[in-house]
Design an enzyme around this catalytic site. Structure first.
Site, PDB file in Angstrom:
ATOM      1  N   ASP A   1       0.814  -1.210   0.000  1.00  0.00           N
ATOM      2  CA  ASP A   1       0.000   0.000   0.000  1.00  0.00           C
ATOM      3  C   ASP A   1       0.856   1.271   0.000  1.00  0.00           C
ATOM      4  O   ASP A   1       0.366   2.359   0.290  1.00  0.00           O
ATOM      5  CB  ASP A   1      -0.959   0.007   1.206  1.00  0.00           C
TER       6      ASP A   1
ATOM      7  N   HIS B   1      21.284   3.619 -20.869  1.00  0.00           N
ATOM      8  CA  HIS B   1      20.367   3.989 -19.788  1.00  0.00           C
ATOM      9  C   HIS B   1      20.632   3.171 -18.518  1.00  0.00           C
ATOM     10  O   HIS B   1      19.707   2.810 -17.789  1.00  0.00           O
ATOM     11  CB  HIS B   1      18.914   3.863 -20.246  1.00  0.00           C
TER      12      HIS B   1
ATOM     13  N   ASP C   1      24.652  11.021 -16.233  1.00  0.00           N
ATOM     14  CA  ASP C   1      23.557  11.695 -16.924  1.00  0.00           C
ATOM     15  C   ASP C   1      22.507  11.934 -15.852  1.00  0.00           C
ATOM     16  O   ASP C   1      21.795  11.014 -15.444  1.00  0.00           O
ATOM     17  CB  ASP C   1      23.037  10.773 -18.037  1.00  0.00           C
TER      18      ASP C   1
ATOM     19  N   ASP D   1      18.492  18.097 -18.237  1.00  0.00           N
ATOM     20  CA  ASP D   1      19.039  16.811 -18.691  1.00  0.00           C
ATOM     21  C   ASP D   1      20.494  17.036 -19.111  1.00  0.00           C
ATOM     22  O   ASP D   1      20.750  17.493 -20.225  1.00  0.00           O
ATOM     23  CB  ASP D   1      18.177  16.319 -19.874  1.00  0.00           C
TER      24      ASP D   1
ATOM     25  N   HIS E   1      22.751   6.453 -30.992  1.00  0.00           N
ATOM     26  CA  HIS E   1      21.509   7.180 -30.668  1.00  0.00           C
ATOM     27  C   HIS E   1      21.477   8.510 -31.402  1.00  0.00           C
ATOM     28  O   HIS E   1      22.453   8.896 -32.044  1.00  0.00           O
ATOM     29  CB  HIS E   1      21.359   7.367 -29.155  1.00  0.00           C
TER      30      HIS E   1
ATOM     31  N   HIS F   1      16.972  15.613 -28.160  1.00  0.00           N
ATOM     32  CA  HIS F   1      15.508  15.523 -28.112  1.00  0.00           C
ATOM     33  C   HIS F   1      14.974  16.802 -27.495  1.00  0.00           C
ATOM     34  O   HIS F   1      15.703  17.522 -26.793  1.00  0.00           O
ATOM     35  CB  HIS F   1      15.089  14.295 -27.284  1.00  0.00           C
TER      36      HIS F   1
ATOM     37  N   HIS G   1      11.968  13.586 -22.239  1.00  0.00           N
ATOM     38  CA  HIS G   1      11.878  13.411 -23.692  1.00  0.00           C
ATOM     39  C   HIS G   1      10.568  14.086 -24.052  1.00  0.00           C
ATOM     40  O   HIS G   1       9.505  13.484 -24.038  1.00  0.00           O
ATOM     41  CB  HIS G   1      11.878  11.927 -24.074  1.00  0.00           C
TER      42      HIS G   1
ATOM     43  N   GLU H   1      23.532  15.938 -27.368  1.00  0.00           N
ATOM     44  CA  GLU H   1      24.187  14.909 -26.550  1.00  0.00           C
ATOM     45  C   GLU H   1      24.867  13.809 -27.359  1.00  0.00           C
ATOM     46  O   GLU H   1      24.515  12.632 -27.272  1.00  0.00           O
ATOM     47  CB  GLU H   1      23.170  14.280 -25.600  1.00  0.00           C
TER      48      GLU H   1
ATOM     49  N   TYR I   1      30.692   5.071 -27.412  1.00  0.00           N
ATOM     50  CA  TYR I   1      30.636   4.018 -26.388  1.00  0.00           C
ATOM     51  C   TYR I   1      31.422   2.804 -26.893  1.00  0.00           C
ATOM     52  O   TYR I   1      31.048   2.194 -27.893  1.00  0.00           O
ATOM     53  CB  TYR I   1      29.172   3.633 -26.112  1.00  0.00           C
TER      54      TYR I   1
ATOM     55  N   ARG J   1      29.636  10.602 -23.073  1.00  0.00           N
ATOM     56  CA  ARG J   1      28.541  11.419 -23.622  1.00  0.00           C
ATOM     57  C   ARG J   1      28.675  12.798 -22.997  1.00  0.00           C
ATOM     58  O   ARG J   1      29.022  12.914 -21.820  1.00  0.00           O
ATOM     59  CB  ARG J   1      27.176  10.799 -23.295  1.00  0.00           C
TER      60      ARG J   1
ATOM     61  N   GLU K   1      26.297  16.195 -22.689  1.00  0.00           N
ATOM     62  CA  GLU K   1      24.923  16.627 -22.975  1.00  0.00           C
ATOM     63  C   GLU K   1      24.631  17.977 -22.337  1.00  0.00           C
ATOM     64  O   GLU K   1      24.836  18.167 -21.136  1.00  0.00           O
ATOM     65  CB  GLU K   1      23.934  15.586 -22.426  1.00  0.00           C
TER      66      GLU K   1
END
Ligand code: GLY
Ligand code: MN
Ligand code: MN
Length: 431
Positions: free
Chosen positions: A34, A235, A252, A263, A342, A346, A353, A376, A380, A398, A400
């Site tokens: 709960d 991710h 990130d 972001d 990628h 965005h 996003h 970004e 990799y 990366r 960004e």
């Protein structure tokens, strides 16, 4: 006129008469038994009102421009446990013309749809559209022998509302600047505190601390704190590895401030000094990041920015012999995608996003003032990546930033956090 009222007026005025628009709140979501996840309002509703409770529906009538809020009634017992409710009698406090108990929704809705032609619903709310479908059928049966007409067509409000959300107004821009500033300070704090032997989650805690201490109670998304080979998982968010001397860590992380996302990604050496291979890769990504940002201005195609990132990264990888052959050939065969898989960015706003179309082949979206996009690019190189010398393995980079398109160019909203090798090494090697 307040910002929300202005947005509601713009939306309702852009729609045909004889229409109803329904925007539903987010649901409360159970985390376990709960215990609930903390409540996050639906972004469309957040855009149109300051109302922040579940179990509610905002309904707009385009004939008389009335805003009806259906929400929970006050309940002293539940409020003792879960906190204050506005109550439908308080609906005028958030600018609604009429407030109704959500329990009365069905009967009230059957009245409101008389002589309406169109109903606009949010694209993804299957639950509400099924319910509305059934209510319209019920109305047709109940009032079948009267002179009323009922809506025959359902439309999605999302393309219209999301096009509005794509262009940020002054209030939104100032909130997003604050969100970026808080996140930038968090990245600086993390760079200053990183050292070998720390767990990734300890670094994550530095971010969360800085966010919360500055009034940003939530992260805009689960922070990605990937060290060593984890820096290559786009991710990754387990964040439970002990960081070692010689690792890079890719973070990130961005806060959500007053509903708006930031972001930001930075990649830095855990021991304060990039290895020669880490530095080579970092400099290629930095060059792509810089080239892409510098081309941003109204009229530039979103896809051209992505192509620029591909070109710079491919060129860099050829220069350091991780790709062989000509630039054209490597781009044509998409050989870069083994390292960079990628898109360059965005839209950013209430959702990380964010909503708003990108166009499609032959008709890519052009940049316009008021849009906010991330830039970004990344490279990799995971452990064991075929055809790549071992000293380059476990390097994920990366970079960004969040960028506002202005009348004549761009403004980097997240520029407080350093990006060049020297400044990063200075911060990451400080005690
Ligand atoms: N933080 C997720 C992304 O950069 O798209
Ligand atoms: Mn992003
Ligand atoms: Mn990101």
């Amino acid at each position: 006129m307040n910002t929300y009222q202005k947005r509601r007026d713009e939306l309702v005025s852009s729609l045909p008469k004889n229409s109803l628009v329904l925007i539903a709140s987010a649901d409360e979501i159970i985390r376990n038994n709960d215990a609930m996840f903390s409540f996050r309002q639906n972004s469309d509703l957040l855009y149109l009102s300051a109302f922040n409770e579940p179990e509610s529906i905002a309904l707009f009538d385009t004939d008389n421009k009335k805003f009806h809020l259906f929400c929970r009634d006050k309940d002293p017992l539940r409020e003792q446990w879960d906190g204050k409710r506005l109550g439908y009698k308080g609906a005028s406090n958030i600018g609604a013309d009429e407030g109704h108990d959500i329990k009365e929704f069905d009967s009230k809705f059957l009245e409101l749809i008389k002589n309406k032609e169109r109903i606009y619903l949010q694209k993804d709310n299957i639950h509400l559209s099924t319910k509305i479908d059934a209510l319209v059928d019920q109305a047709k049966k109940e009032f079948g022998r009267t002179n009323y007409s009922f809506p025959e067509e359902f439309f999605s409000i999302s393309p219209i509302l999301h096009e509005m959300r794509l262009f940020k107004d002054e209030d939104e821009i100032s909130i997003m600047k604050k969100a970026c500033s808080i996140s930038a300070q968090a990245h600086i704090r993390a760079m200053k505190s990183v050292k070998p032997g720390m767990f990734e989650y300890e670094l994550e805690a530095e971010y969360v601390h800085e966010f919360m201490k500055n009034g940003a109670r939530d992260c805009a998304y689960t922070p990605i704190v990937g060290s060593g080979n984890n820096s290559c998982i786009l991710h990754y968010n387990q964040n439970d590895r002990k960081m070692e001397n010689g690792d890079l860590v890719l973070v990130d992380a961005g806060c959500e401030y007053q509903g708006y996302a930031s972001d930001i990604t930075r990649t830095f050496p855990v021991n304060g000094k990039f290895s020669p291979e880490q530095k080579l890769i970092y400099e290629i990504v930095l060059e792509a990041h810089k080239n892409c940002i510098e081309m941003l201005k109204p009229g530039i195609s979103w896809m051209d920015v992505h192509r620029q990132s591909i070109e710079t990264i491919t060129e860099g990888l050829i220069e350091i012999n991780l790709l062989s052959g000509s630039l054209e050939e490597n781009i044509e065969k998409e050989n870069y995608s083994k390292f960079y898989m990628h898109r360059v960015g965005h839209w950013l706003g209430l959702d990380v996003h964010d909503v708003g179309g990108y166009g499609s082949e032959g008709d890519w979206r052009l940049m316009e003032p008021g849009m906010v996009t991330t830039i970004e690019p990344g490279i990799y190189i995971k452990e064991g990546l075929e055809g790549v010398p071992e000293e380059f393995h476990k390097i994920g980079v990366r970079i960004e930033d969040d960028v506002l398109i202005t009348d004549d160019g761009y403004e980097i909203l997240s520029s407080e956090v350093p990006v060049d090798v020297e400044s990063i090494e200075k911060l990451a090697s400080s005690d």
